[in-house]
Design a protein around this motif. Structure first.
Motif, PDB file in Angstrom:
ATOM      1  N   CYS A 145       9.818  14.376  18.059  1.00  0.00           N
ATOM      2  CA  CYS A 145      10.307  15.659  17.573  1.00  0.00           C
ATOM      3  C   CYS A 145      11.812  15.699  17.698  1.00  0.00           C
ATOM      4  N   LYS A 146      12.412  16.585  16.919  1.00  0.00           N
ATOM      5  CA  LYS A 146      13.876  16.666  16.970  1.00  0.00           C
ATOM      6  C   LYS A 146      14.323  17.346  18.260  1.00  0.00           C
ATOM      7  N   TRP A 147      15.558  17.080  18.622  1.00  0.00           N
ATOM      8  CA  TRP A 147      16.108  17.617  19.886  1.00  0.00           C
ATOM      9  C   TRP A 147      16.460  19.079  19.711  1.00  0.00           C
ATOM     10  N   THR A 148      15.980  19.923  20.608  1.00  0.00           N
ATOM     11  CA  THR A 148      16.260  21.358  20.592  1.00  0.00           C
ATOM     12  C   THR A 148      16.639  21.796  21.997  1.00  0.00           C
ATOM     13  N   PRO A 149      17.150  23.017  22.151  1.00  0.00           N
ATOM     14  CA  PRO A 149      17.588  23.471  23.473  1.00  0.00           C
ATOM     15  C   PRO A 149      16.492  23.342  24.515  1.00  0.00           C
ATOM     16  N   LEU A 150      16.849  22.680  25.620  1.00  0.00           N
ATOM     17  CA  LEU A 150      15.951  22.494  26.750  1.00  0.00           C
ATOM     18  C   LEU A 150      14.592  21.948  26.301  1.00  0.00           C
ATOM     19  N   SER A 151      14.647  21.036  25.328  1.00  0.00           N
ATOM     20  CA  SER A 151      13.439  20.362  24.845  1.00  0.00           C
ATOM     21  C   SER A 151      12.372  21.352  24.413  1.00  0.00           C
ATOM     22  N   LEU A 152      12.758  22.306  23.577  1.00  0.00           N
ATOM     23  CA  LEU A 152      11.858  23.371  23.151  1.00  0.00           C
ATOM     24  C   LEU A 152      10.591  22.815  22.492  1.00  0.00           C
ATOM     25  N   CYS A 153      10.754  21.766  21.697  1.00  0.00           N
ATOM     26  CA  CYS A 153       9.591  21.252  20.960  1.00  0.00           C
ATOM     27  C   CYS A 153       8.932  20.061  21.648  1.00  0.00           C
ATOM     28  N   CYS A 154       9.510  19.600  22.702  1.00  0.00           N
ATOM     29  CA  CYS A 154       9.014  18.366  23.312  1.00  0.00           C
ATOM     30  C   CYS A 154       7.950  18.687  24.357  1.00  0.00           C
ATOM     31  N   PRO A 155       6.703  18.329  24.153  1.00  0.00           N
ATOM     32  CA  PRO A 155       5.635  18.693  25.084  1.00  0.00           C
ATOM     33  C   PRO A 155       5.789  18.076  26.452  1.00  0.00           C
ATOM     34  N   SER A 156       6.566  16.984  26.576  1.00  0.00           N
ATOM     35  CA  SER A 156       6.721  16.341  27.876  1.00  0.00           C
ATOM     36  C   SER A 156       7.793  16.993  28.726  1.00  0.00           C
ATOM     37  N   ALA A 157       8.582  17.937  28.148  1.00  0.00           N
ATOM     38  CA  ALA A 157       9.655  18.579  28.905  1.00  0.00           C
ATOM     39  C   ALA A 157       9.068  19.513  29.947  1.00  0.00           C
ATOM     40  N   PRO A 158       9.611  19.506  31.178  1.00  0.00           N
ATOM     41  CA  PRO A 158       9.050  20.346  32.240  1.00  0.00           C
ATOM     42  C   PRO A 158       9.282  21.829  31.996  1.00  0.00           C
ATOM     43  N   PHE A 159      10.323  22.222  31.276  1.00  0.00           N
ATOM     44  CA  PHE A 159      10.621  23.615  31.042  1.00  0.00           C
ATOM     45  C   PHE A 159      10.973  23.844  29.583  1.00  0.00           C
ATOM     46  N   THR A 160      10.770  25.054  29.094  1.00  0.00           N
ATOM     47  CA  THR A 160      11.248  25.452  27.783  1.00  0.00           C
ATOM     48  C   THR A 160      12.294  26.524  27.988  1.00  0.00           C
ATOM     49  N   ILE A 161      13.036  26.818  26.906  1.00  0.00           N
ATOM     50  CA  ILE A 161      14.060  27.858  26.997  1.00  0.00           C
ATOM     51  C   ILE A 161      13.435  29.191  27.368  1.00  0.00           C
ATOM     52  N   PHE A 162      12.181  29.419  26.911  1.00  0.00           N
ATOM     53  CA  PHE A 162      11.495  30.675  27.222  1.00  0.00           C
ATOM     54  C   PHE A 162      11.180  30.766  28.710  1.00  0.00           C
ATOM     55  N   GLN A 163      10.767  29.650  29.282  1.00  0.00           N
ATOM     56  CA  GLN A 163      10.481  29.635  30.724  1.00  0.00           C
ATOM     57  C   GLN A 163      11.750  29.849  31.537  1.00  0.00           C
ATOM     58  N   VAL A 164      12.814  29.182  31.093  1.00  0.00           N
ATOM     59  CA  VAL A 164      14.085  29.319  31.811  1.00  0.00           C
ATOM     60  C   VAL A 164      14.572  30.761  31.767  1.00  0.00           C
ATOM     61  N   GLU A 165      14.508  31.377  30.585  1.00  0.00           N
ATOM     62  CA  GLU A 165      14.932  32.767  30.454  1.00  0.00           C
ATOM     63  C   GLU A 165      14.026  33.700  31.248  1.00  0.00           C
ATOM     64  N   ARG A 166      12.742  33.408  31.257  1.00  0.00           N
ATOM     65  CA  ARG A 166      11.804  34.237  32.023  1.00  0.00           C
ATOM     66  C   ARG A 166      12.107  34.151  33.517  1.00  0.00           C
ATOM     67  N   ASP A 167      12.339  32.935  34.016  1.00  0.00           N
ATOM     68  CA  ASP A 167      12.662  32.757  35.431  1.00  0.00           C
ATOM     69  C   ASP A 167      13.990  33.433  35.781  1.00  0.00           C
ATOM     70  N   PHE A 168      14.947  33.298  34.863  1.00  0.00           N
ATOM     71  CA  PHE A 168      16.256  33.895  35.115  1.00  0.00           C
ATOM     72  C   PHE A 168      16.158  35.418  35.150  1.00  0.00           C
ATOM     73  N   GLU A 169      15.474  35.997  34.179  1.00  0.00           N
ATOM     74  CA  GLU A 169      15.351  37.452  34.118  1.00  0.00           C
ATOM     75  C   GLU A 169      14.604  37.990  35.329  1.00  0.00           C
ATOM     76  N   ARG A 170      13.622  37.243  35.812  1.00  0.00           N
ATOM     77  CA  ARG A 170      12.875  37.681  36.996  1.00  0.00           C
ATOM     78  C   ARG A 170      13.800  37.754  38.215  1.00  0.00           C
ATOM     79  N   GLU A 171      14.572  36.702  38.440  1.00  0.00           N
ATOM     80  CA  GLU A 171      15.455  36.668  39.607  1.00  0.00           C
ATOM     81  C   GLU A 171      16.608  37.656  39.479  1.00  0.00           C
ATOM     82  N   TYR A 172      17.164  37.733  38.278  1.00  0.00           N
ATOM     83  CA  TYR A 172      18.292  38.661  38.085  1.00  0.00           C
ATOM     84  C   TYR A 172      17.805  40.107  38.138  1.00  0.00           C
ATOM     85  N   GLY A 173      16.592  40.362  37.654  1.00  0.00           N
ATOM     86  CA  GLY A 173      16.029  41.709  37.709  1.00  0.00           C
ATOM     87  C   GLY A 173      15.897  42.199  39.142  1.00  0.00           C
ATOM     88  N   LYS A 174      15.505  41.308  40.045  1.00  0.00           N
ATOM     89  CA  LYS A 174      15.388  41.700  41.453  1.00  0.00           C
ATOM     90  C   LYS A 174      16.749  42.066  42.031  1.00  0.00           C
TER      91      LYS A 174
END
Length: 253
Positions: A1-30
């Motif tokens: 697959c083509k390269w996208t931010p934080l391996s958005l399309c790559c199934p082998s990537a440990p994180f996606t941009i959505f996961q990163v944003e979700r984790d960030f919003e959770r910590e920053y929200g606290k």
């Protein structure tokens, strides 16, 4: 697959941009909630200490006014009672001032200093957000060239876009990692930071009310009439009030 931010399309990537944003919003929200709670607590503590001071100052003003009242000139026993009250109110005011000073030093000031950290944190979050927007903008540019027919000029532009993206990607990932590493540490530090302040607040209150118990106990011994209940006092006052009402100058027309 083509390269996208934080391996958005790559199934082998440990994180996606959505996961990163979700984790960030959770910590920053606290931390945003912690900031709001700290500001509110600081504001409430200031109101509380100001009200405490106003209360004891008003009590001293009342006893002082009573001492200068003509009632005291005609009744030595009443003068002694008001003098005892005035002494007690001044002692109360003195201990109250000590309590307020202690609370200001051990609670209000630490709250204020803790709150002063948040603007720097929020600025770091804004820098991360700006870096993220730059990252997305350049990634879109790369994707646009990847979708075009691979002619010589397009391949050259794709290579250039990827080169422009690389340092921006690294900058965002560094900023993101730093915040995700440090925000939980900052949040978890609140207990160790505030615990001494709240313990000091409790001690200051205990010392103050222990002294108040002594002060008002002494005052009660000086002014109390043995064997006279509150009901008896109330009946005596009502009887005296009725005598006043019977005077012609206050009688109803």
């Amino acid at each position: 697959c083509k390269w996208t931010p934080l391996s958005l399309c790559c199934p082998s990537a440990p994180f996606t941009i959505f996961q990163v944003e979700r984790d960030f919003e959770r910590e920053y929200g606290k931390l945003q909630q912690l900031e709001d709670q700290t500001k509110k607590l600081h504001k409430d503590m200031k109101k509380s200490t100001e009200a405490d001071l106003a209360m004891s100052k008003s009590a001293v003003k009342i006893s002082s006014d009573l001492l200068s009242n003509t009632l005291c000139e005609q009744d030595q026993k009443f003068l002694d009672t008001v003098t005892a009250l005035d002494t007690a109110m001044r002692r109360m005011d003195s201990f109250n001032q000590e309590k307020v000073n202690q609370i200001h030093k051990t609670v209000n000031e630490p709250l204020k200093k803790f709150s002063s950290v948040f603007p720097s944190l929020n600025m770091a979050v804004k820098r991360r957000e700006q870096s993220l927007q730059d990252y997305k903008r350049l990634q879109s540019k790369v994707e646009k060239y990847e979708e075009k027919e691979k002619t010589g000029p397009v391949i050259a532009k794709l290579h250039q876009a990827r080169e422009e993206l690389r340092p921006v990607k690294e900058d965002f990932e560094a900023k993101n990692k730093q915040l995700l590493d440090e925000m939980p540490k900052f949040y978890n530090s609140r207990i160790d930071y505030f615990k001494p302040s709240f313990e000091a607040l409790i001690r200051a209150q205990v010392v103050y009310y222990t002294e108040m118990f002594k002060i008002f106990g002494d005052l009660t011994e000086q002014i109390d009439q043995p064997g006279l209940s509150d009901e008896q006092r109330e009946r005596e006052n009502e009887a005296k009030l009725n005598e006043l009402r019977a005077l012609s100058i206050v009688a109803d027309d």
